[in-house]
Design a protein around this motif. Structure first.
Motif, mmCIF file in Angstrom:
data_model
loop_
_atom_site.group_PDB
_atom_site.id
_atom_site.type_symbol
_atom_site.label_atom_id
_atom_site.label_comp_id
_atom_site.label_asym_id
_atom_site.label_seq_id
_atom_site.Cartn_x
_atom_site.Cartn_y
_atom_site.Cartn_z
ATOM 1 N N UNK A 1 46.730 44.665 56.373
ATOM 2 C CA UNK A 1 47.510 45.898 56.261
ATOM 3 C C UNK A 1 47.150 46.891 57.373
ATOM 4 N N UNK A 2 45.849 47.002 57.646
ATOM 5 C CA UNK A 2 45.415 47.911 58.707
ATOM 6 C C UNK A 2 45.871 47.418 60.080
ATOM 7 N N UNK A 3 45.890 46.103 60.270
ATOM 8 C CA UNK A 3 46.398 45.554 61.530
ATOM 9 C C UNK A 3 47.870 45.890 61.719
ATOM 10 N N UNK B 1 35.270 50.964 46.863
ATOM 11 C CA UNK B 1 36.137 51.793 46.038
ATOM 12 C C UNK B 1 37.103 50.974 45.194
ATOM 13 N N UNK B 2 37.300 49.687 45.543
ATOM 14 C CA UNK B 2 38.249 48.888 44.776
ATOM 15 C C UNK B 2 37.613 48.343 43.511
ATOM 16 N N UNK B 3 36.317 48.597 43.323
ATOM 17 C CA UNK B 3 35.635 48.054 42.163
ATOM 18 C C UNK B 3 35.727 48.998 40.983
ATOM 19 N N UNK B 4 35.499 48.461 39.819
ATOM 20 C CA UNK B 4 35.594 49.237 38.587
ATOM 21 C C UNK B 4 34.304 50.000 38.360
ATOM 22 N N UNK B 5 34.376 51.298 38.150
ATOM 23 C CA UNK B 5 33.152 52.084 37.973
ATOM 24 C C UNK B 5 32.500 51.831 36.623
ATOM 25 N N UNK C 1 26.060 33.788 41.930
ATOM 26 C CA UNK C 1 26.348 34.850 42.889
ATOM 27 C C UNK C 1 27.719 34.669 43.516
ATOM 28 N N UNK C 2 28.142 33.401 43.701
ATOM 29 C CA UNK C 2 29.437 33.131 44.344
ATOM 30 C C UNK C 2 30.622 33.476 43.456
ATOM 31 N N UNK C 3 30.362 33.696 42.172
ATOM 32 C CA UNK C 3 31.463 34.058 41.280
ATOM 33 C C UNK C 3 32.069 35.384 41.723
ATOM 34 N N UNK C 4 33.328 35.417 41.911
ATOM 35 C CA UNK C 4 34.013 36.631 42.339
ATOM 36 C C UNK C 4 34.016 36.840 43.835
ATOM 37 N N UNK C 5 33.279 35.968 44.563
ATOM 38 C CA UNK C 5 33.233 36.129 46.018
ATOM 39 C C UNK C 5 34.610 35.911 46.642
ATOM 40 N N UNK C 6 35.306 34.893 46.183
ATOM 41 C CA UNK C 6 36.624 34.596 46.743
ATOM 42 C C UNK C 6 37.607 35.736 46.478
ATOM 43 N N UNK C 7 37.517 36.319 45.285
ATOM 44 C CA UNK C 7 38.411 37.436 44.963
ATOM 45 C C UNK C 7 38.170 38.616 45.902
ATOM 46 N N UNK C 8 36.900 38.935 46.143
ATOM 47 C CA UNK C 8 36.578 40.033 47.044
ATOM 48 C C UNK C 8 37.048 39.736 48.464
ATOM 49 N N UNK C 9 36.896 38.487 48.905
ATOM 50 C CA UNK C 9 37.353 38.108 50.244
ATOM 51 C C UNK C 9 38.867 38.263 50.373
ATOM 52 N N UNK C 10 39.600 37.910 49.313
ATOM 53 C CA UNK C 10 41.056 38.059 49.333
ATOM 54 C C UNK C 10 41.440 39.534 49.462
ATOM 55 N N UNK C 11 40.730 40.400 48.696
ATOM 56 C CA UNK C 11 41.023 41.833 48.744
ATOM 57 C C UNK C 11 40.762 42.397 50.139
ATOM 58 N N UNK C 12 39.608 42.055 50.718
ATOM 59 C CA UNK C 12 39.265 42.581 52.037
ATOM 60 C C UNK C 12 40.170 42.012 53.128
ATOM 61 N N UNK C 13 40.530 40.726 53.017
ATOM 62 C CA UNK C 13 41.434 40.117 54.000
ATOM 63 C C UNK C 13 42.800 40.780 53.961
ATOM 64 N N UNK C 14 43.297 41.025 52.740
ATOM 65 C CA UNK C 14 44.593 41.683 52.598
ATOM 66 C C UNK C 14 44.560 43.083 53.206
#
Length: 657
Positions: A510-512, A424-428, A493-506
């Protein structure tokens, strides 16, 4: 209680584009298993053969989207209910409108034909159940007892009873002759969307959104057994014709259940998604599902499915001895007494002040003149709907089962990806164009203009929003250079992987944080912490938990959650809107009467700090609900599932206007 999963022969029969807009309902003919009717947001009812891509007949006349459909036992009549509350009955053999039935004040959620007489039962969002006499064009009786929308109706095999399932978590059994309720079955903790009679015994099955299937004894009026611990709610059920087992359609599988004791005989993997109806013919189970404007039909070979007689898989309690199924013909329950002829009908009930009888009027005649049955495929029409003087009536029973595909493989249908907040955090991306139908029915003059649907990100989709494989791979400059070096492909394929990992880690952190506060037992502070994070996805995750237990809701919790619900209802993500609607419905049902009563009460004498605090919270909630009511009112005109949810909320909030 894990269930052993085995792969059986199941395959997709065909996939068709059934309507020019979204499909809202569909039903299979139970007699032949070959006839399919679909209703859409284009206000049409289209009739198909499950194994042919062309539309046989298109029925027009409704002016609002079709919400419910049913085909009678002989497959000669079809009834359709719309969002406006109107009901139309068509004669498929004569290809004409038979009756227009008016009386409901809201969406028609469920319909069923009486097994012998010319009667139709209808359940609505207005909580009423009506029994109609199709021949005399009148309402025979109105059954009142449910407090929320009636989602499913079924007549008993002998035609004496009517079972109803509703969003109020109950199943009611009505005596048609007496015109009153016989018994109310309680036990489900969520809205009940399915009810089905056993074909022979006094047994009833019900399915709910609480992910359980319950079996009820209709002699002792008590629960026989309960199937629990399923991952998703059951979408449709069907007893085997001999009554030995119950077939249950889930999001990704077909499960075969027994009930004394509760057990799962078999699990067949069928990724059919939103399966809506089941039928059995030639020892094959036919299932139909829909997604947007597409309808798919599937076949399961029942000769390769375990139904009874062997040691069952899973769902068997360790502390219970193994009880073999009761042999056929030695049932412990009473058997239905069926009428001796097919002309029998339920006893005519006496009209009371609540009954409604509409005599033919010029307005009804005009509606029926505007309703048409357009035959799109004359050859298939003549083949299926025989003339009335023919000995073999509709549709001809085909002795040949549907052939299996050349290779015996699992279903080739695409798996439905479960909703993920991470996506859901991605651009449609803009909506992809749907494939053109094989044969598109002409648009009649009575059909309204197509609606412009809002841009909403669906909760279930077959691919991530905003992602394309081509975006991750370098462009091929030379057409002959069609192979990429592994290192080059991986780097893209690795392009944008780090950004997604940062979003999911954050988000995980927050949920923790919220979970740490939740573990202290302070629900209010945990919701406060989720709101303070300023991330709607975290709020949605928390509300999905709180919504499962209504007892957690308090008045001070409402003051915190209502502003967030206002944001969720305006979100572009379908899953956010669904969560917001569920939370708002809980608040309205539990607290709106309290809020209005406290605000209407005269001022107290003296100083009462507790009452003043409660009054302040009620004023705050009332103000927030007034703001939300404007949003709900504006969105109540939408079509499809969202529109139905907002219209239901609008009815609940009518007291605020």
């Amino acid at each position: 209680m894990a269930v052993a999963v085995t792969t059986k022969t199941a395959w997709k029969l065909q996939e068709i584009t059934a309507h020019s807009s979204n499909v809202s309902s569909l039903v299979l003919g139970k007699s032949s298993g070959r006839l399919l009717a679909t209703g859409g947001d284009d206000c049409r009812v289209n009739v198909w053969s499950v194994n042919k891509p062309s539309c046989i007949m298109s029925l027009t006349g409704h002016t609002t989207p079709i919400e419910s459909l049913q085909i009678n036992t002989n497959e000669e009549l079809i009834v359709a209910g719309s969002q406006s509350g109107s009901i139309r009955v068509w004669d498929l053999e004569a290809a004409k409108i038979l009756r227009t039935l008016l009386g409901h004040k809201a969406n028609i959620c469920s319909l069923d034909f009486h097994p012998f007489g010319s009667f139709v039962a209808s359940g609505s969002l207005d909580t009423n159940i009506k029994l109609w006499d199709v021949r005399r064009k009148g309402c025979v009786f109105r059954y009142k007892g449910h407090t929320e929308a009636v989602r499913c109706l079924r007549f008993s095999p002998d035609g004496k009873w009517l079972a109803s399932a509703a969003d109020d978590h109950t199943v009611k059994l009505w005596d048609l002759a007496a015109g009153k309720i016989m018994f109310e079955f309680t036990g489900h903790t969520g809205p009940v969307n399915i009810v089905e009679f056993h074909p022979n015994e006094y047994l009833l099955a019900s399915g709910s959104f609480d992910r359980t299937v319950r079996f009820w004894d209709l002699e002792k009026f008590q629960v026989v057994s309960c199937i629990e611990e399923e991952a998703t709610p059951v979408r449709c059920v069907l007893f085997n014709p001999d009554g030995c087992c119950l077939y249950s359609g889930f999001q990704d599988s077909l499960r075969v259940y027994g009930w004394e004791p509760e057990r799962c005989f078999d699990v067949v993997l069928v990724n059919w998604g939103k399966v809506a109806d089941l039928s059995i013919c030639n020892n094959q189970l036919i299932g139909v599902s829909f997604a947007q404007s597409t309808v798919s039909s599937f076949v399961v070979d029942l000769s390769r499915v375990t139904k009874s007689g062997s040691i069952p898989h899973g769902l068997m309690r360790d502390d219970e001895p193994l009880v073999l199924p009761t042999p056929m013909g030695s049932s412990l329950r009473r058997i239905y007494d069926r009428p001796s002829t097919s002309c029998s009908k339920p006893q005519r009930v006496k009209h009371n002040s609540e009954s409604e009888r509409r005599s033919p009027s010029s307005e009804d005649d005009r509606d029926e003149k505007e309703s048409k049955a357009e035959i799109q495929n004359p050859e298939d029409y003549k083949e299926i709907f025989q003339p009335k003087n023919a000995i073999c009536r509709t549709p001809p029973r085909n002795s040949e089962p549907f052939p299996a595909p050349p290779e015996d493989e699992p279903v080739t249908a695409k798996e439905a990806v479960k909703p993920s907040q991470a996506a859901d955090v991605q651009t449609p991306l803009p909506k992809q164009e749907l494939p053109e139908p094989a044969q598109k029915p002409p648009i009649a003059s009575s059909t309204p203009l197509p609606r412009t649907e809002p841009s909403v990100i669906p909760a279930a989709r077959n691919e991530p929003i905003g992602l394309k494989v081509s975006d991750f791979l370098p462009a091929v400059k030379n057409q002959s250079q069609n192979e990429l070096v592994d290192e080059e492909a991986m780097s893209q394929i690795r392009k944008g992987h780090e950004t997604m990992c940062v979003v999911l880690t954050s988000r995980h952190k927050n949920l923790d944080t919220v979970r740490a506060v939740w573990s202290t037992g302070d629900i209010k502070n945990s919701v406060d912490s989720a709101v303070a994070i300023n991330d709607l996805s975290v709020v949605v995750d928390l509300l999905n938990i709180v919504n499962q237990k209504a007892s957690l809701w308090k008045l001070d919790l409402c003051t915190i959650v209502l502003p967030q619900i206002e944001k969720l209802l305006q979100s572009k993500y379908e899953s956010y809107v669904q969560t917001g609607c569920t939370s708002l419905k809980l608040i309205l049902q539990r607290f709106l009467p309290l809020i209005t009563d406290i605000l209407a009460a005269p001022p107290s004498v003296g100083v009462d700090i507790t009452r003043e605090e409660r009054l302040h919270k009620c004023k705050l909630c009332y103000k927030q609900l007034k703001n939300i009511s404007n949003i709900v009112k504006n969105k109540s005109g939408l079509s499809g599932r969202h529109g139905s949810a907002f219209r239901e909320l609008h009815l609940l909030m009518a007291v605020l206007e």
